[in-house]
Design a protein around this motif. Structure first.
Motif, PDB file in Angstrom:
ATOM      1  N   ASP A   1       6.401  -6.763   2.938  1.00 11.88           N
ATOM      2  CA  ASP A   1       6.338  -6.795   1.468  1.00 11.88           C
ATOM      3  C   ASP A   1       7.240  -5.710   0.878  1.00 11.88           C
ATOM      4  O   ASP A   1       6.841  -4.940   0.004  1.00 11.88           O
ATOM      5  N   VAL A   2       8.477  -5.677   1.382  1.00 10.85           N
ATOM      6  CA  VAL A   2       9.449  -4.669   0.926  1.00 10.85           C
ATOM      7  C   VAL A   2       9.690  -4.785  -0.569  1.00 10.85           C
ATOM      8  O   VAL A   2      10.151  -3.822  -1.209  1.00 10.85           O
ATOM      9  N   ASN A   3       9.373  -5.941  -1.149  1.00  9.86           N
ATOM     10  CA  ASN A   3       9.577  -6.114  -2.592  1.00  9.86           C
ATOM     11  C   ASN A   3       8.857  -5.047  -3.412  1.00  9.86           C
ATOM     12  O   ASN A   3       9.286  -4.679  -4.494  1.00  9.86           O
ATOM     13  N   TYR A   4       7.741  -4.518  -2.867  1.00 12.21           N
ATOM     14  CA  TYR A   4       7.015  -3.465  -3.596  1.00 12.21           C
ATOM     15  C   TYR A   4       7.824  -2.173  -3.658  1.00 12.21           C
ATOM     16  O   TYR A   4       7.689  -1.404  -4.617  1.00 12.21           O
ATOM     17  N   LEU A   5       8.663  -1.912  -2.669  1.00 13.16           N
ATOM     18  CA  LEU A   5       9.547  -0.747  -2.738  1.00 13.16           C
ATOM     19  C   LEU A   5      10.583  -0.936  -3.842  1.00 13.16           C
ATOM     20  O   LEU A   5      10.959   0.021  -4.528  1.00 13.16           O
TER      21      LEU A   5
ATOM     22  N   VAL B   1       0.839  -1.206   0.000  1.00 10.31           N
ATOM     23  CA  VAL B   1       0.000   0.000   0.000  1.00 10.31           C
ATOM     24  C   VAL B   1       0.870   1.251   0.000  1.00 10.31           C
ATOM     25  O   VAL B   1       0.567   2.239  -0.680  1.00 10.31           O
ATOM     26  N   ASN B   2       1.955   1.226   0.750  1.00 11.18           N
ATOM     27  CA  ASN B   2       2.858   2.383   0.880  1.00 11.18           C
ATOM     28  C   ASN B   2       4.176   2.045   0.188  1.00 11.18           C
ATOM     29  O   ASN B   2       5.120   1.563   0.816  1.00 11.18           O
ATOM     30  N   SER B   3       4.235   2.308  -1.113  1.00  9.24           N
ATOM     31  CA  SER B   3       5.357   1.833  -1.923  1.00  9.24           C
ATOM     32  C   SER B   3       6.341   2.927  -2.322  1.00  9.24           C
ATOM     33  O   SER B   3       7.128   2.756  -3.243  1.00  9.24           O
ATOM     34  N   THR B   4       6.306   4.072  -1.630  1.00  3.77           N
ATOM     35  CA  THR B   4       7.294   5.133  -1.850  1.00  3.77           C
ATOM     36  C   THR B   4       7.911   5.517  -0.506  1.00  3.77           C
ATOM     37  O   THR B   4       7.331   5.264   0.552  1.00  3.77           O
TER      38      THR B   4
ATOM     39  N   LEU C   1      -2.617  -2.774  -6.663  1.00  5.87           N
ATOM     40  CA  LEU C   1      -2.245  -2.066  -7.882  1.00  5.87           C
ATOM     41  C   LEU C   1      -2.923  -0.708  -7.983  1.00  5.87           C
ATOM     42  O   LEU C   1      -4.043  -0.517  -7.508  1.00  5.87           O
ATOM     43  N   SER C   2      -2.246   0.221  -8.641  1.00  6.12           N
ATOM     44  CA  SER C   2      -2.842   1.527  -8.919  1.00  6.12           C
ATOM     45  C   SER C   2      -3.830   1.393 -10.079  1.00  6.12           C
ATOM     46  O   SER C   2      -3.880   0.367 -10.767  1.00  6.12           O
TER      47      SER C   2
ATOM     48  N   PHE D   1       7.347   6.925   5.310  1.00  2.00           N
ATOM     49  CA  PHE D   1       7.612   7.821   6.432  1.00  2.00           C
ATOM     50  C   PHE D   1       6.346   8.519   6.928  1.00  2.00           C
ATOM     51  O   PHE D   1       6.273   8.903   8.097  1.00  2.00           O
ATOM     52  N   SER D   2       5.352   8.647   6.081  1.00  4.68           N
ATOM     53  CA  SER D   2       4.061   9.161   6.547  1.00  4.68           C
ATOM     54  C   SER D   2       3.447   8.206   7.552  1.00  4.68           C
ATOM     55  O   SER D   2       2.859   8.609   8.559  1.00  4.68           O
ATOM     56  N   ARG D   3       3.592   6.893   7.287  1.00  2.20           N
ATOM     57  CA  ARG D   3       3.077   5.892   8.226  1.00  2.20           C
ATOM     58  C   ARG D   3       3.904   5.891   9.514  1.00  2.20           C
ATOM     59  O   ARG D   3       3.372   5.686  10.607  1.00  2.20           O
ATOM     60  N   LEU D   4       5.208   6.129   9.390  1.00  6.53           N
ATOM     61  CA  LEU D   4       6.053   6.193  10.583  1.00  6.53           C
ATOM     62  C   LEU D   4       5.703   7.424  11.421  1.00  6.53           C
ATOM     63  O   LEU D   4       5.712   7.378  12.662  1.00  6.53           O
ATOM     64  N   PHE D   5       5.396   8.520  10.741  1.00  2.47           N
ATOM     65  CA  PHE D   5       4.954   9.736  11.441  1.00  2.47           C
ATOM     66  C   PHE D   5       3.669   9.440  12.213  1.00  2.47           C
ATOM     67  O   PHE D   5       3.541   9.789  13.394  1.00  2.47           O
ATOM     68  N   GLU D   6       2.727   8.792  11.524  1.00  5.97           N
ATOM     69  CA  GLU D   6       1.439   8.467  12.165  1.00  5.97           C
ATOM     70  C   GLU D   6       1.648   7.555  13.372  1.00  5.97           C
ATOM     71  O   GLU D   6       1.016   7.738  14.417  1.00  5.97           O
TER      72      GLU D   6
END
Length: 376
Positions: free
Chosen positions: A146-150, A95-98, A296-297, A103-108
């Motif tokens: 699922d780091v593979n998406y990064l 879901v968070n692939s950038t 997927l987008s 870091f937005s999720r880490l901020f949250e």
């Protein structure tokens, strides 16, 4: 009454389920079986954090449906119950692939509220997280699930570099990273930039596919917690385990139990029969496909649809059809093709074309109808 024809039938307000949530994919079981050595390795890596030091970094590998996420979630829950000095955050990279969205999720997770949707740079976002950790003298453990998406989006090296080098820019910041890959073809270390390889020396924890006796044991636990007594016979359970073993993905078996139960209820039956399992399997066997498509987008889903209607065509012809729908350039198109290929959704095979050299033909890796049904 003996011989009552309705004795084996459910009434309208009855169910075969004791707790249907047990069969949800995101359910974390109370007992976690057949992963003792992997759990010990993860615990060993995180132990320094309990003493206030930076934990060891970890690379968790294994095919989908082998217990990786559950192991991390249970460990994070245990750490959270033991101490408030460690902040554990799991980021779903599908879901968070950038880097920015990670870091937005880490901020949250750090501030317990989401960052502003616009107007805040990555540097400021990162700085606020690091400063908060230093201020509270907390250790942060990040699981990039699922780091593979990064990697598919070419964001892995930048994301890991920022996390692993945080203490250099913000002295006192203590961050440990757990990377979790479900792509058996991805060589995580080899694909990282040299600047990241020089500081990323993770412990390696591998999760193999469950064998059939292990699958029976795990699914039996779900059956006892999720179904009423006597709903599934041992013979039927072993048939479910057999189908699950063929797929190599425990999630197939868990989903299959739930769908077979629902199928039995549709018949108003108090028991799940082999026929219910066979009927449910036609959908459950595509659990991995559904998971992949859900991340997927819109653009990527559009390309899947184009490939479905041009199955087996050369990449150039597929691009022409794709451009008519999206107006995207060939570079972005090629990037999406590579991602879909890495995800196992399509097969992009090179072939010699008379007078034109080598070209890729694009085909779906699943049945066309199964893909299109799940795109709707």
């Amino acid at each position: 009454m003996d011989g009552d024809p309705d004795e084996g039938m459910l009434s309208w307000d009855e169910s075969v389920f004791r707790n249907e949530h047990v069969f949800e994919i995101d359910y974390v079981p109370e007992t976690f079986k057949h992963r003792e050595s992997q759990t010990q390795s993860l615990t060993y890596a995180l132990r320094p954090a309990v003493r206030g030091s930076r934990p060891l970094n970890v690379m968790v590998r294994g095919p989908p449906g082998t217990g990786k996420t559950t192991a991390i979630q249970k460990l994070f829950d245990e750490v959270g119950a033991q101490t408030g000095d460690i902040r554990t955050i799991r980021v779903n990279c599908q879901v968070n692939s950038t880097r920015y969205s990670v870091f937005s999720r880490l901020f949250e997770g750090t501030f317990d509220y989401e960052p502003p949707s616009s107007g805040i740079s990555f540097k400021k976002l990162f700085g606020q997280i690091a400063e908060k950790l230093v201020e509270q003298d907390r250790v942060l453990v990040v699981a990039l699930d699922d780091v593979n998406y990064l990697f598919y989006e070419n964001e892995a090296s930048d994301t890991l570099y920022s996390l692993l080098r945080a203490h250099e820019e913000y002295p006192g910041a203590k961050i440990g990273v757990v990377v979790v890959s479900s792509d058996p073809t991805l060589e995580v270390i080899d694909e990282l930039d040299s600047r990241v390889q020089s500081v990323f020396r993770p412990e390696d924890v591998y999760f193999p596919v469950y064998d059939q006796p292990e699958i029976v044991d795990i699914l039996d636990e779900r059956v006892r917690r999720g179904f009423n007594d006597g709903v599934i016979s041992r013979e039927t359970l072993e048939y479910v385990a057999e189908l699950t073993a063929e797929s190599g993905d425990l999630r197939v078996g868990i989903d299959l139990l739930r769908r077979a139960g629902l199928t039995a209820e549709m018949r108003a039956s108090r028991v799940v029969e082999r026929e219910d399992v066979e009927n449910a399997y036609e959908k459950s066997k595509y659990v991995s496909l559904s998971q992949s498509l859900s991340g997927l987008s819109d653009t990527e889903r559009a390309l899947i649809e184009v490939i479905a209607t041009n199955d087996g065509e050369q990449a150039g012809a597929v691009y022409d059809a794709f451009r008519e729908e999206t107006d995207l350039g060939y570079t972005r198109y090629s990037e999406i093709v590579n991602k879909l290929d890495q995800l196992g959704l399509i097969e992009a095979d090179y072939a010699e074309i008379d007078g034109r050299g080598r070209s890729r033909s694009l085909t779906l890796a699943y049945e066309k109808e199964a893909v299109l049904d799940r795109l709707e």
